[in-house]
Design an enzyme around this catalytic site. Structure first.
Site, PDB file in Angstrom:
ATOM      1  N   CYS A 126       0.821  -1.220   0.000  1.00 32.73           N
ATOM      2  CA  CYS A 126       0.000   0.000   0.000  1.00 32.73           C
ATOM      3  C   CYS A 126       0.849   1.261   0.000  1.00 32.73           C
ATOM      4  CB  CYS A 126      -0.941  -0.013   1.201  1.00 32.73           C
ATOM      5  SG  CYS A 126      -2.074  -1.403   1.139  1.00 32.73           S
ATOM      6  N   HIS A 269      -3.384   6.655   3.223  1.00 32.58           N
ATOM      7  CA  HIS A 269      -3.827   5.336   2.782  1.00 32.58           C
ATOM      8  C   HIS A 269      -5.083   4.941   3.563  1.00 32.58           C
ATOM      9  CE1 HIS A 269      -4.082   1.238   1.703  1.00 32.58           C
ATOM     10  NE2 HIS A 269      -3.630   0.766   2.849  1.00 32.58           N
ATOM     11  N   ASN A 299     -10.122  -0.754   0.898  1.00 31.73           N
ATOM     12  CA  ASN A 299      -8.679  -0.565   0.807  1.00 31.73           C
ATOM     13  C   ASN A 299      -8.242  -0.932  -0.618  1.00 31.73           C
ATOM     14  OD1 ASN A 299      -5.901  -0.925   0.842  1.00 31.73           O
ATOM     15  ND2 ASN A 299      -5.853  -1.969   2.826  1.00 31.73           N
TER      16      ASN A 299
HETATM   17  N1  ACO Z   1     -17.661 -10.693   9.759  1.00 28.33           N
HETATM   18  C1  ACO Z   1     -18.024 -11.073  10.993  1.00 28.33           C
HETATM   19  N2  ACO Z   1     -17.154 -11.497  11.937  1.00 28.33           N
HETATM   20  C2  ACO Z   1     -15.855 -11.504  11.599  1.00 28.33           C
HETATM   21  C3  ACO Z   1     -15.407 -11.105  10.316  1.00 28.33           C
HETATM   22  C4  ACO Z   1     -16.371 -10.693   9.377  1.00 28.33           C
HETATM   23  N3  ACO Z   1     -16.042 -10.300   8.129  1.00 28.33           N
HETATM   24  N4  ACO Z   1     -14.065 -11.214  10.284  1.00 28.33           N
HETATM   25  C5  ACO Z   1     -13.665 -11.655  11.484  1.00 28.33           C
HETATM   26  N5  ACO Z   1     -14.751 -11.835  12.275  1.00 28.33           N
HETATM   27  C6  ACO Z   1     -14.777 -12.313  13.672  1.00 28.33           C
HETATM   28  C7  ACO Z   1     -13.582 -13.170  14.000  1.00 28.33           C
HETATM   29  O1  ACO Z   1     -13.797 -14.501  13.631  1.00 28.33           O
HETATM   30  C8  ACO Z   1     -13.491 -12.993  15.496  1.00 28.33           C
HETATM   31  O2  ACO Z   1     -14.450 -13.813  16.108  1.00 28.33           O
HETATM   32  P1  ACO Z   1     -14.121 -14.558  17.494  1.00 28.33           P
HETATM   33  O3  ACO Z   1     -13.879 -13.469  18.475  1.00 28.33           O
HETATM   34  O4  ACO Z   1     -15.355 -15.341  17.743  1.00 28.33           O
HETATM   35  O5  ACO Z   1     -12.917 -15.399  17.225  1.00 28.33           O
HETATM   36  C9  ACO Z   1     -13.931 -11.542  15.719  1.00 28.33           C
HETATM   37  O6  ACO Z   1     -14.670 -11.168  14.533  1.00 28.33           O
HETATM   38  C10 ACO Z   1     -12.781 -10.582  15.919  1.00 28.33           C
HETATM   39  O7  ACO Z   1     -11.794 -10.817  14.914  1.00 28.33           O
HETATM   40  P2  ACO Z   1     -10.510  -9.919  14.775  1.00 28.33           P
HETATM   41  O8  ACO Z   1      -9.677 -10.372  13.604  1.00 28.33           O
HETATM   42  O9  ACO Z   1      -9.824  -9.796  16.108  1.00 28.33           O
HETATM   43  O10 ACO Z   1     -11.204  -8.519  14.420  1.00 28.33           O
HETATM   44  P3  ACO Z   1     -10.637  -7.076  14.505  1.00 28.33           P
HETATM   45  O11 ACO Z   1     -11.423  -6.271  15.412  1.00 28.33           O
HETATM   46  O12 ACO Z   1      -9.136  -7.065  14.640  1.00 28.33           O
HETATM   47  O13 ACO Z   1     -10.951  -6.535  13.030  1.00 28.33           O
HETATM   48  C11 ACO Z   1      -9.817  -6.104  10.975  1.00 28.33           C
HETATM   49  C12 ACO Z   1     -10.392  -7.163  11.907  1.00 28.33           C
HETATM   50  C13 ACO Z   1     -10.938  -5.236  10.485  1.00 28.33           C
HETATM   51  C14 ACO Z   1      -9.172  -6.827   9.801  1.00 28.33           C
HETATM   52  C15 ACO Z   1      -8.765  -5.252  11.725  1.00 28.33           C
HETATM   53  O14 ACO Z   1      -7.874  -6.080  12.414  1.00 28.33           O
HETATM   54  C16 ACO Z   1      -7.970  -4.334  10.833  1.00 28.33           C
HETATM   55  O15 ACO Z   1      -8.505  -3.436  10.215  1.00 28.33           O
HETATM   56  N6  ACO Z   1      -6.631  -4.509  10.771  1.00 28.33           N
HETATM   57  C17 ACO Z   1      -5.784  -3.654   9.963  1.00 28.33           C
HETATM   58  C18 ACO Z   1      -5.826  -4.080   8.547  1.00 28.33           C
HETATM   59  C19 ACO Z   1      -5.041  -3.124   7.683  1.00 28.33           C
HETATM   60  O16 ACO Z   1      -5.037  -1.942   7.957  1.00 28.33           O
HETATM   61  N7  ACO Z   1      -4.370  -3.596   6.640  1.00 28.33           N
HETATM   62  C20 ACO Z   1      -3.664  -2.645   5.838  1.00 28.33           C
HETATM   63  C21 ACO Z   1      -2.618  -3.132   5.078  1.00 28.33           C
HETATM   64  S1  ACO Z   1      -3.190  -3.723   3.560  1.00 28.33           S
HETATM   65  C22 ACO Z   1      -1.904  -3.772   2.430  1.00 28.33           C
HETATM   66  O17 ACO Z   1      -0.859  -3.216   2.582  1.00 28.33           O
HETATM   67  C23 ACO Z   1      -2.098  -4.649   1.227  1.00 28.33           C
END
Ligand code: ACO
Length: 342
Positions: A126, A269, A299
């Site tokens: 990114c 970003h 994203n």
């Molecule tokens: N729908 C419903 N529930 C979901 C989903 C979904 N799409 N995805 C995950 N869950 C559930 C999980 O299974 C988990 O359930 P559990 O507690 O029963 O095990 C719960 O939600 C929490 O999961 P987490 O992965 O801990 O969720 P989090 O709050 O961290 O959110 C997210 C996930 C949105 C991906 C977040 O971590 C995030 O935004 N991270 C940063 C990502 C980013 O910025 N990437 C950029 C770089 S990209 C690049 O360079 C190509």
């Protein structure tokens, strides 16, 4: 961490952002569409990320990174009142080329009939567009190039697993292309005021796309279903981003001897609305100084930063004399900035 060596570039050349353009696939994939493909909900996605819909490319219609990239470059050239014949170099940021070789930039140059101009890709996740802006700026400063296209183009949804198994990453991404035409000017005060480029391969395991069993950083993580799909440790990347973004702003402002108030736009970003809102709060920035458009596009990887710039430009909010800071972080892990005097 060592700083880049100071270099002396000709002082009589400035660099301006002469044109901005973007190209989006027509196909829209909403959170409600995703509800039909996996166990998720619009409410969960909006709360955790701020995303409501994203655009996705249609490969069966020949849509690729070079296809959308060429459309974005064409739009940026028109915005600059230039033609493809005026361009003397093309730099394309992408991590989703059609294939390992040829480069997306070579294909784009051919799509637009650019002739035999220099063209190469930069792969920095990114951060690709921000790194490319820094590279292209300094190439123009040497006096060797006059008009350089800098485009970010990615179709990351080709690596998205739209099943419940892949739901935590697939919901994040959209496809797009956007970018600028940079131009040499005789006003040396125009161009970069400060920049930063960083990477840490020690944390590569938090965000990668494995294509073979041997690509896994931890062999215990191997699962055939993960091959060819983006693998992300969401919480680790979130934590990295939430601390890196403000530090990067601070580092860049310090290098330029400026304060946050001096900057007209922070063009960031779009990875997660919560990460961006946290950076905005840390510096007490008004909402209109740090635009968030992730709700419509998700994203879009290397296209995400110039897509924000394009929206600001079309809204008549970008003017000569302003200072704009471009910021990104991503796979690598990488993080970088580019602070411009327009
Ligand atoms: N729908 C419903 N529930 C979901 C989903 C979904 N799409 N995805 C995950 N869950 C559930 C999980 O299974 C988990 O359930 P559990 O507690 O029963 O095990 C719960 O939600 C929490 O999961 P987490 O992965 O801990 O969720 P989090 O709050 O961290 O959110 C997210 C996930 C949105 C991906 C977040 O971590 C995030 O935004 N991270 C940063 C990502 C980013 O910025 N990437 C950029 C770089 S990209 C690049 O360079 C190509």
């Amino acid at each position: 961490m060592s700083s880049p060596r100071p270099i002396t570039l000709p002082t009589n050349i400035g660099v301006r952002i002469a044109g901005v353009g973007a190209a989006l696939p027509d196909k829209v994939l909403t959170n409600f569409d995703l509800e039909k493909l996996m166990d998720t909900s619009d409410e969960w996605i909006v709360q955790r990320t701020g995303i409501r819909e994203r655009r996705v490319h249609e490969p069966e219609k020949g849509q690729t990174a070079s296809y959308h990239g060429a459309r974005a470059l064409d739009a940026a050239l028109k915005d600059a009142s230039l033609t493809i014949d005026d361009l003397d170099l093309l730099v394309v940021a992408t991590m989703t080329p059609e294939m390992p070789t040829p480069s997306v930039s070579s294909l784009m140059a051919d799509h637009l009939g650019a002739g035999a101009i220099g063209a190469f890709d930069i792969c920095a996740g990114c951060c690709g567009f921000v790194f490319s802006m820094n590279v292209a700026h300094d190439l123009i400063k040497t006096g060797r190039y006059k008009n350089v296209g800098v485009i970010g183009s990615d179709c990351l949804t080709k690596f998205a697993d739209y099943s419940t198994y892949g739901r935590s990453t697939a919901i994040l991404f959209g496809d797009a292309a956007a970018g600028v035409v940079l131009q040499a000017t005789d006003n040396p005060s125009q161009g970069l005021l400060a920049q930063a480029m960083h990477s840490d391969g020690g944390r590569a395991k938090h965000l990668f796309i494995p294509v073979a069993k041997t690509d896994f950083f931890e062999q215990d993580d191997y699962d055939e279903r993960k091959l060819g799909a983006v693998q992300m440790n969401g919480p680790a990347v979130f934590k990295f981003a939430v601390t890196t973004f403000p530090n990067l702003i601070e580092e860049t402002l310090t290098k330029a001897g400026l304060s946050a108030d001096d900057v007209d736009h922070f063009v960031c970003h779009q990875s997660n609305a919560r990460i961006l809102a946290a950076a905005r709060d840390r510096f007490g920035l008004p909402e209109d100084k740090l635009l968030i458009n992730i709700d419509h596009y998700g994203n879009t990887v290397a296209a995400s930063v110039p897509l924000v710039l394009d929206e600001l430009k079309k809204a008549g909010r970008v003017h000569e004399g302003q200072k704009i800071m471009f910021l990104a972080f991503g796979a690598g892990l990488t993080w970088g900035s580019s602070l411009w005097q327009l």
